[in-house]
Design a protein around this motif. Structure first.
Motif, PDB file in Angstrom:
ATOM      1  N   VAL A  17       0.878  -1.191   0.088  1.00  0.00           N
ATOM      2  CA  VAL A  17      -0.072  -0.183  -0.106  1.00  0.00           C
ATOM      3  C   VAL A  17       0.905   1.197   0.040  1.00  0.00           C
ATOM      4  O   VAL A  17       1.653   1.351   1.005  1.00  0.00           O
ATOM      5  N   SER A  19       2.314   3.082  -3.659  1.00  0.00           N
ATOM      6  CA  SER A  19       3.369   2.591  -5.120  1.00  0.00           C
ATOM      7  C   SER A  19       4.316   3.459  -5.246  1.00  0.00           C
ATOM      8  O   SER A  19       4.755   3.292  -6.593  1.00  0.00           O
ATOM      9  N   SER A  40      -1.284  -0.885  -4.675  1.00  0.00           N
ATOM     10  CA  SER A  40      -2.331  -0.020  -4.515  1.00  0.00           C
ATOM     11  C   SER A  40      -1.770   1.429  -3.970  1.00  0.00           C
ATOM     12  O   SER A  40      -0.678   1.411  -3.314  1.00  0.00           O
ATOM     13  N   ASP A  41      -2.630   2.576  -4.154  1.00  0.00           N
ATOM     14  CA  ASP A  41      -2.370   3.932  -3.889  1.00  0.00           C
ATOM     15  C   ASP A  41      -3.597   4.610  -3.627  1.00  0.00           C
ATOM     16  O   ASP A  41      -4.604   4.104  -3.223  1.00  0.00           O
ATOM     17  N   ASP A  84      -8.102  -0.029  -5.327  1.00  0.00           N
ATOM     18  CA  ASP A  84      -8.183   0.623  -4.126  1.00  0.00           C
ATOM     19  C   ASP A  84      -7.549  -0.400  -2.931  1.00  0.00           C
ATOM     20  O   ASP A  84      -7.182  -1.575  -3.350  1.00  0.00           O
ATOM     21  N   ILE A  85      -7.209   0.126  -1.870  1.00  0.00           N
ATOM     22  CA  ILE A  85      -6.758  -0.518  -0.666  1.00  0.00           C
ATOM     23  C   ILE A  85      -7.380  -1.956  -0.325  1.00  0.00           C
ATOM     24  O   ILE A  85      -6.821  -2.819  -0.188  1.00  0.00           O
ATOM     25  N   ALA A  88      -6.852  -4.428  -2.686  1.00  0.00           N
ATOM     26  CA  ALA A  88      -5.449  -4.887  -2.723  1.00  0.00           C
ATOM     27  C   ALA A  88      -5.179  -5.958  -1.394  1.00  0.00           C
ATOM     28  O   ALA A  88      -4.518  -6.944  -1.744  1.00  0.00           O
ATOM     29  N   VAL A  89      -5.834  -5.801  -0.441  1.00  0.00           N
ATOM     30  CA  VAL A  89      -5.502  -6.489   0.975  1.00  0.00           C
ATOM     31  C   VAL A  89      -6.377  -7.511   0.980  1.00  0.00           C
ATOM     32  O   VAL A  89      -6.433  -8.396   1.760  1.00  0.00           O
ATOM     33  N   ILE A  95       0.796  -7.803   4.223  1.00  0.00           N
ATOM     34  CA  ILE A  95       0.572  -6.311   3.581  1.00  0.00           C
ATOM     35  C   ILE A  95       1.575  -5.520   4.234  1.00  0.00           C
ATOM     36  O   ILE A  95       1.925  -5.486   5.480  1.00  0.00           O
ATOM     37  N   GLU A  97       2.744  -1.473   4.240  1.00  0.00           N
ATOM     38  CA  GLU A  97       2.371  -0.182   4.235  1.00  0.00           C
ATOM     39  C   GLU A  97       3.727   0.647   3.869  1.00  0.00           C
ATOM     40  O   GLU A  97       4.432   0.316   4.684  1.00  0.00           O
ATOM     41  N   THR A 109      -4.636   5.149   6.933  1.00  0.00           N
ATOM     42  CA  THR A 109      -4.204   4.046   6.051  1.00  0.00           C
ATOM     43  C   THR A 109      -4.187   2.512   6.632  1.00  0.00           C
ATOM     44  O   THR A 109      -4.729   1.395   6.125  1.00  0.00           O
ATOM     45  N   ILE A 113      -6.580  -0.704   6.155  1.00  0.00           N
ATOM     46  CA  ILE A 113      -5.796  -2.125   5.872  1.00  0.00           C
ATOM     47  C   ILE A 113      -6.545  -3.226   6.875  1.00  0.00           C
ATOM     48  O   ILE A 113      -6.798  -4.143   6.349  1.00  0.00           O
TER      49      ILE A 113
END
Length: 325
Positions: A17, A19, A40-41, A84-85, A88-89, A95, A97, A109, A113
């Motif tokens: 998370v 990029s 993701s960003d 999106d986050i 992604a997770v 994961i 960050e 964030t 997550i």
């Protein structure tokens, strides 16, 4: 880009998370290590743009001999940009960050997550400065959270700092280390204190170097030259404790006393050094010191040292001087 590649059952699922330069490099490391990695960003567009950047960058690294042949194809297979986050997770085992070093941004964030990830997913932060305990506040199940600090540039620096906080489980630490080792990197586990270890050491050296320049004792160029060509020349092979053991801890004790004639407080003899010297543990020559290298291996150690330094000299000659002048 959607996650539409068929995955093998055993392939680990990772997410990065953030990029940007650090996060993108970490994603490359994990994907080249064989994991399926979601990127993701703050928006799908930024994640997709950085995904494409990483592929272009990989092509150049392959051309320059820095990445193995086929690396870009591996990234295309293993790396993907999420919308999106949360996407992604959702299925990630681990994961990372890697958003800006601002506590509020990281808290927001990490809250997203941990709310969207599996409850057993390990969550790491790439922070280099912020307390892991402070970062853990919004994390659900904080025992699965820790610092996993890659260094810049992450594809090429082999060491990773692992920083558990008080609630991090030993299983989380072990799993995080295994994950990093699977990419070919090395880990060191350190406590959650200000600066951790890497930056404490790095800034201690810089602090002393800056004072030498400020006081007109040497120029910045001369300080850099001495660091590169003397004690810094040893550091790819031996850390400070191995170097001290080889030099002799009694020698270090004497040098501290000499330094104290000008800087009595700044260079006070560390108690840990004094205790070893008082006990007759003087390093490799006595077979006991910080690292307890057996005395009978001294000749072998010296032979390795000499070979390493000659090889380093040859490498530097082959590379030529850095283009900073």
């Amino acid at each position: 880009m959607s996650n539409n590649v068929e995955n093998t059952e055993k392939q680990l699922q990772f997410a990065v998370v953030g990029s940007g330069y650090m996060g993108g490099g970490i994603a490359q490391v994990l994907a080249l290590g064989g994991a399926r990695v979601a990127l993701s960003d703050v928006s799908a567009e930024i994640a997709a743009k950085n995904y494409e950047r990483l592929l272009v960058e990989s092509d150049q690294f392959v051309a320059d001999g820095l990445f193995p042949a086929g690396a870009t194809e591996t990234l295309r297979k293993n790396l993907w940009a999420a919308k999106d986050i949360e996407e992604a997770v959702a299925n990630a085992d681990f994961i990372e960050e890697a958003v800006p070093e601002v506590l509020e941004i990281k808290h927001a964030t990490l809250a997203r997550i941990s709310a969207a990830a599996r409850p057993d997913a390990i969550i790491g932060s790439n922070t280099s400065t912020i307390s892991i305990a402070d970062l853990a506040v919004p994390v659900i199940n904080p025992e699965r959270f820790l610092g996993v600090h890659f260094s810049n540039p992450s594809p090429f620096i082999p060491g990773v700092e692992i920083i558990p906080h008080a609630e991090t489980s030993s299983a989380t630490v072990g799993a995080a280390r295994d994950m990093v080792h699977s990419t070919g990197k090395q880990t060191a586990v350190v406590k959650d204190v200000t600066g951790f270890v890497l930056n404490r050491l790095q800034y201690a050296l810089f602090h002393e170097a800056a004072q030498l320049v400020e006081q007109g004792i040497a120029t910045a160029d001369d300080v850099d030259t001495l660091v590169r060509t003397t004690f810094g020349f040893r550091l790819p092979f031996f850390g400070p404790f191995a170097i001290a053991d080889m030099a002799g801890l009694d020698v270090y004790d004497f040098c501290y006393k000499s330094l104290q004639t000008g800087f009595p407080e700044r260079f006070a003899t560390p108690k840990i050094l004094k205790d070893l010297v008082d006990a007759g543990k003087l390093g490799t020559k006595t077979g006991a010191g910080f690292l307890n290298v057996p005395a009978e291996r001294t000749a072998e150690l010296i032979a390795y040292r000499n070979k390493a330094y000659v090889a380093m000299s040859a490498l530097l000659e082959d590379l030529g001087p850095a283009p900073i002048h």
